[in-house]
Structures are given as C-alpha cells and as structure tokens.
Scaffold this motif. Structure first.
Motif, PDB file in Angstrom:
ATOM      1  N   MET A 176      -7.326   2.992   4.106  1.00 52.11           N
ATOM      2  CA  MET A 176      -6.070   2.329   4.455  1.00 52.11           C
ATOM      3  C   MET A 176      -5.023   3.340   4.900  1.00 52.11           C
ATOM      4  O   MET A 176      -4.231   3.064   5.801  1.00 52.11           O
ATOM      5  CB  MET A 176      -5.541   1.534   3.261  1.00 52.11           C
ATOM      6  CG  MET A 176      -6.120   0.148   3.137  1.00 52.11           C
ATOM      7  SD  MET A 176      -5.151  -0.806   1.951  1.00 52.11           S
ATOM      8  CE  MET A 176      -6.031  -2.350   2.023  1.00 52.11           C
ATOM      9  N   LEU A 219      -4.907  -3.838   8.563  1.00 56.59           N
ATOM     10  CA  LEU A 219      -4.569  -3.556   7.168  1.00 56.59           C
ATOM     11  C   LEU A 219      -4.685  -4.809   6.305  1.00 56.59           C
ATOM     12  O   LEU A 219      -5.191  -4.758   5.178  1.00 56.59           O
ATOM     13  CB  LEU A 219      -3.151  -2.995   7.075  1.00 56.59           C
ATOM     14  CG  LEU A 219      -2.985  -1.525   7.468  1.00 56.59           C
ATOM     15  CD1 LEU A 219      -1.523  -1.194   7.691  1.00 56.59           C
ATOM     16  CD2 LEU A 219      -3.578  -0.622   6.388  1.00 56.59           C
ATOM     17  N   HIS A 263      -3.196   3.343  -3.548  1.00 57.43           N
ATOM     18  CA  HIS A 263      -3.674   2.107  -4.174  1.00 57.43           C
ATOM     19  C   HIS A 263      -2.986   0.906  -3.524  1.00 57.43           C
ATOM     20  O   HIS A 263      -1.851   0.988  -3.064  1.00 57.43           O
ATOM     21  CB  HIS A 263      -3.406   2.107  -5.681  1.00 57.43           C
ATOM     22  CG  HIS A 263      -4.310   3.019  -6.444  1.00 57.43           C
ATOM     23  ND1 HIS A 263      -5.307   2.555  -7.281  1.00 57.43           N
ATOM     24  CD2 HIS A 263      -4.389   4.369  -6.480  1.00 57.43           C
ATOM     25  CE1 HIS A 263      -5.948   3.584  -7.813  1.00 57.43           C
ATOM     26  NE2 HIS A 263      -5.402   4.694  -7.344  1.00 57.43           N
ATOM     27  N   SER A 264      -3.695  -0.221  -3.524  1.00 60.42           N
ATOM     28  CA  SER A 264      -3.160  -1.442  -2.922  1.00 60.42           C
ATOM     29  C   SER A 264      -2.847  -2.469  -3.997  1.00 60.42           C
ATOM     30  O   SER A 264      -3.419  -2.443  -5.090  1.00 60.42           O
ATOM     31  CB  SER A 264      -4.173  -2.033  -1.928  1.00 60.42           C
ATOM     32  OG  SER A 264      -5.332  -2.468  -2.614  1.00 60.42           O
ATOM     33  N   THR A 265      -1.942  -3.371  -3.666  1.00 58.06           N
ATOM     34  CA  THR A 265      -1.528  -4.423  -4.598  1.00 58.06           C
ATOM     35  C   THR A 265      -1.217  -5.688  -3.805  1.00 58.06           C
ATOM     36  O   THR A 265      -0.666  -5.620  -2.711  1.00 58.06           O
ATOM     37  CB  THR A 265      -0.266  -3.992  -5.377  1.00 58.06           C
ATOM     38  OG1 THR A 265      -0.542  -2.803  -6.107  1.00 58.06           O
ATOM     39  CG2 THR A 265       0.166  -5.070  -6.359  1.00 58.06           C
ATOM     40  N   TYR A 284       0.864  -1.182   0.000  1.00 56.12           N
ATOM     41  CA  TYR A 284       0.000   0.000   0.000  1.00 56.12           C
ATOM     42  C   TYR A 284       0.900   1.230   0.000  1.00 56.12           C
ATOM     43  O   TYR A 284       1.755   1.390   0.876  1.00 56.12           O
ATOM     44  CB  TYR A 284      -0.929   0.030   1.208  1.00 56.12           C
ATOM     45  CG  TYR A 284      -1.874   1.214   1.168  1.00 56.12           C
ATOM     46  CD1 TYR A 284      -2.988   1.206   0.337  1.00 56.12           C
ATOM     47  CD2 TYR A 284      -1.629   2.349   1.937  1.00 56.12           C
ATOM     48  CE1 TYR A 284      -3.836   2.292   0.273  1.00 56.12           C
ATOM     49  CE2 TYR A 284      -2.484   3.439   1.878  1.00 56.12           C
ATOM     50  CZ  TYR A 284      -3.584   3.403   1.044  1.00 56.12           C
ATOM     51  OH  TYR A 284      -4.432   4.496   0.967  1.00 56.12           O
ATOM     52  N   CYS A 285       0.699   2.101  -0.987  1.00 57.40           N
ATOM     53  CA  CYS A 285       1.560   3.257  -1.186  1.00 57.40           C
ATOM     54  C   CYS A 285       0.858   4.521  -0.670  1.00 57.40           C
ATOM     55  O   CYS A 285      -0.208   4.882  -1.164  1.00 57.40           O
ATOM     56  CB  CYS A 285       1.857   3.391  -2.678  1.00 57.40           C
ATOM     57  SG  CYS A 285       3.175   4.535  -3.066  1.00 57.40           S
ATOM     58  N   THR A 286       1.466   5.179   0.339  1.00 55.87           N
ATOM     59  CA  THR A 286       0.854   6.399   0.869  1.00 55.87           C
ATOM     60  C   THR A 286       1.496   7.665   0.296  1.00 55.87           C
ATOM     61  O   THR A 286       0.950   8.759   0.469  1.00 55.87           O
ATOM     62  CB  THR A 286       0.964   6.453   2.411  1.00 55.87           C
ATOM     63  OG1 THR A 286       2.311   6.242   2.800  1.00 55.87           O
ATOM     64  CG2 THR A 286       0.075   5.403   3.045  1.00 55.87           C
ATOM     65  N   SER A 315      -7.953   3.547  -2.028  1.00 52.60           N
ATOM     66  CA  SER A 315      -8.555   3.354  -0.710  1.00 52.60           C
ATOM     67  C   SER A 315      -7.879   4.309   0.268  1.00 52.60           C
ATOM     68  O   SER A 315      -6.745   4.073   0.689  1.00 52.60           O
ATOM     69  CB  SER A 315      -8.382   1.908  -0.222  1.00 52.60           C
ATOM     70  OG  SER A 315      -8.775   1.806   1.140  1.00 52.60           O
ATOM     71  N   HIS A 370      -7.013  -5.311   2.941  1.00 51.81           N
ATOM     72  CA  HIS A 370      -6.544  -5.808   1.646  1.00 51.81           C
ATOM     73  C   HIS A 370      -7.444  -6.953   1.159  1.00 51.81           C
ATOM     74  O   HIS A 370      -7.863  -6.988  -0.005  1.00 51.81           O
ATOM     75  CB  HIS A 370      -5.109  -6.336   1.775  1.00 51.81           C
ATOM     76  CG  HIS A 370      -4.044  -5.288   1.698  1.00 51.81           C
ATOM     77  ND1 HIS A 370      -3.725  -4.623   0.543  1.00 51.81           N
ATOM     78  CD2 HIS A 370      -3.208  -4.800   2.652  1.00 51.81           C
ATOM     79  CE1 HIS A 370      -2.733  -3.776   0.769  1.00 51.81           C
ATOM     80  NE2 HIS A 370      -2.403  -3.866   2.049  1.00 51.81           N
ATOM     81  N   ASN A 406       4.003   0.796   2.438  1.00 52.44           N
ATOM     82  CA  ASN A 406       3.747  -0.178   3.495  1.00 52.44           C
ATOM     83  C   ASN A 406       3.639  -1.559   2.858  1.00 52.44           C
ATOM     84  O   ASN A 406       2.833  -1.762   1.947  1.00 52.44           O
ATOM     85  CB  ASN A 406       2.448   0.199   4.217  1.00 52.44           C
ATOM     86  CG  ASN A 406       2.043  -0.803   5.271  1.00 52.44           C
ATOM     87  OD1 ASN A 406       1.395  -1.804   4.981  1.00 52.44           O
ATOM     88  ND2 ASN A 406       2.411  -0.536   6.514  1.00 52.44           N
ATOM     89  N   THR A 407       4.454  -2.493   3.331  1.00 44.74           N
ATOM     90  CA  THR A 407       4.453  -3.847   2.777  1.00 44.74           C
ATOM     91  C   THR A 407       4.245  -4.869   3.888  1.00 44.74           C
ATOM     92  O   THR A 407       5.037  -4.944   4.818  1.00 44.74           O
ATOM     93  CB  THR A 407       5.783  -4.155   2.066  1.00 44.74           C
ATOM     94  OG1 THR A 407       6.055  -3.151   1.105  1.00 44.74           O
ATOM     95  CG2 THR A 407       5.719  -5.510   1.381  1.00 44.74           C
TER      96      THR A 407
END
Length: 345
Positions: A179, A207, A107-109, A84-86, A176, A211, A132-133
């Motif tokens: 998140m 989190l 966006h999340s992956t 998740y990239c903030t 999102s 996801h 965030n991973t």
C-alpha cells in the motif's frame, strides 16, 4: 490537548472546519483543496479531493504541536473511513470505549460510526504524520459503484448497505508495504489539470481495492504469514527500490544478502510477501519495466535497450517481454512509432 469536532456534510466544509480550529490558508485547484498551516498549533498540509462516485480523499502530511483529537460526528454524511498510515502513527476508538487502539506505520484500518456512537482519532504532538484517508458516502457510492459488490465479504457488504448508520464497525489490519508504494505514487503525481485528477482517482481505486482484499483475507482466516520483523521488511522494500532505480546492475542473491545483512532465505520470503516474486523474478520485472520506459522515451533501438538494462540475449529478452506484455518488443516499438506519427499529423 485540543479537541476538534468534525460534523460536516462535505469535504470542503471539513477543510473549512479544520481551518477554523488550527488556522492556515485554503487554496483550490481542479477540485483539490489544500489547507496549508505553519503556526504554533501545526505545520504542514492537509489535501482534500472529492470524486463524483461518493468517494473522497484526505491526505495528512502534518505535525501537530499539541495533542490533537479529531471527533467525527455522525450525520447523514457519516462515511466509511479507510485509513493507511505511511509515517508516524495515530490512535482510534469509539466514544464509549475506554482505550484507544494504536494504528502504526504501514498498517490499515477501516472504521465507521453509528447513529449512536461517533468515533475519534488521537494524534500525538510533535509527531510527523502522513496519513491517507479514503472516505465513502454509502448512498452515493452504491448508486455509482454497484460493480464492487462482488469484492465484498458479508461483513463489509453489511457495512456498505447500512445507509441508515445503525451499526458501527472497526477493523485494524496488519502491515502492508504494498500500500505504501501506491500512496507514494499518489503523492508524487506531478501532472496538472484533468490528467492529475484521473491519475489520483486511479490510485485511490487501487488503494480501496487493497483495503478490501486485506479484509477479505482476514475474514477467510488466511492470515498473512511472515516471519520477518517489520524492520527487515522495511529494509527489503528499500532494496527493491534500489533495484528498480538501477536494474541493469549484475545482481546476485549472495551479494544482496551480504550487503543487506539478511539471509538469502529472508530475502526470498520478504520479496515473495511484498511483491509476490522471488528476488530474481523481481529483478527481471524491474528490467522489463525499464525496457518499456526506454522504448517509450528514448531513441535507442531494441538491441541497445537489451544490453543497457543488463540482458545479454536479445532472443531471451524478446521471449520474456512477450510473456509479460502479450506483444513482442518489435510490435510494441512499431505501435509507439505509429502513435507518434498520428500525433504529428
């Protein structure tokens, strides 16, 4: 362009491998490893933490001064990655794919390689990255967290039980902002020792659940419909933060609309999308949360609290407080007093 191959068996080795490639110093406290870098290759930090249920957390808060590719080799470790990239963005692809897919801010992956194909992430130089991973080692996770299986749709279930790493998987999710609030809460935990680790673990689990829920929504063909632009959603998120910080103000929808430049319809749509509440419901929620904090952390009596947070009726406040928390303000206050008395004994 610099390539970093990460073929490791645990988080500490991952931190050491990154250090060998980009320099910096690693410090450790309560199972949390922090790689701090300030040189010609990068500036910032990467935090690593491992939990005993097969899950690890890696938080990037860094700027690379060269284009950087992280290549995740497949091994017995080969975890499922929830990104998740903030801030900023990164790009992802599998090694046999020609083009990267861009993962933008908010966006999340979900990705995992296979025994025949690893995957790689590209980070553009001079770009401030906050990423965030959450990584899951499947064999360990399944031994500890079988109770999560009811949350998984068929595709994710197959990913989790593929402990032989036969199949690769990638899901690129929608925006999102919910998140982001949990990631910020995670980064702002300032407790120490075991309390800090427990709080971090709680946010990580939250989190991870988000996801999974987003992917379930995607699989059930229920796209998250919203007509607002990303810039408008960001503006609404900032408005919500301002309301939460100053909930006692006498807000009106018309005033919020005029000050924000967003129509009342867009405000209502945005708050419902981000917080599952109308604007007025969100304001009420923020006031109740502040009231609860004041009961815990101040010597104000209930009447003083009621008026300090913008309510004019104590009976109305008592009614909605009990509806939300299942206990009256008086009973809640008594429990706090009893708890304090016990602590002093």
């Amino acid at each position: 362009m610099k390539e970093i191959n990460l073929s490791v068996s645990n988080i500490l080795e991952s931190a050491k491998q990154m250090q060998r490639h980009i320099g910096g110093k690693i410090s450790q406290r309560w199972g949390e490893y922090i790689l701090e870098v300030d040189n010609s290759l990068a500036k910032g930090c990467i935090k690593y933490i491992v939990f005993d249920w097969g899950v690890s957390l890696i938080d990037f808060n860094i700027v690379f001064f060269e284009d950087m590719i992280l290549i995740y080799g497949t091994s017995e470790y080969n975890p499922i990655h929830f990104f998740y990239c903030t801030k900023g963005f990164f790009e992802h692809k599998f090694n046999d794919e020609e083009h990267y897919k861009k993962v933008e801010q908010f966006h999340s992956t979900i990705t995992v390689g296979s025994s025949k194909s690893n995957h790689q992430s590209f980070f553009k130089k001079d770009l401030d990255i906050q990423l965030n991973t959450i990584s899951i080692v499947r064999k360990r996770f399944l031994k500890k967290r079988l109770n999560i299986s009811h949350m998984l749709n068929d595709k994710l279930h197959n990913v989790f039980v593929d402990t032989q790493h036969k199949n690769r998987f990638a899901y690129y999710g929608p925006i999102s902002l919910k998140m982001a609030d949990h990631v910020n809460a995670l980064q702002n935990i300032d407790n120490k020792g075991i309390t800090r680790i427990l709080q971090i673990e709680g946010e990580v689990y939250q989190l991870l659940s988000m996801h999974i829920k987003m992917h379930n929504t995607y699989e059930n063909s229920k796209p998250l419909k919203v007509s607002l632009l990303k810039s408008e959603l960001k503006k609404i998120r900032l408005l919500a933060k301002k309301i939460a910080k100053n909930s006692s103000k006498n807000y009106t929808l018309d005033e919020i609309s005029q000050n924000s430049g967003l129509s009342q319809a867009k405000l209502q749509e945005g708050f419902k999308f981000l917080y599952a509440r109308t604007v007025s419901e969100y304001i009420r929620h923020a006031r109740l949360e502040e009231a609860r904090d004041l009961m815990n952390n101040s010597n104000l009596n209930i009447s003083q609290i009621v008026y300090s947070i913008g309510f004019t009726s104590r009976s109305y406040f008592s009614k909605i407080f009990k509806e939300k928390y299942g206990i009256s303000p008086n009973e809640f206050k008594k429990q706090i007093v009893v708890s304090l008395d016990d602590d002093l004994k």
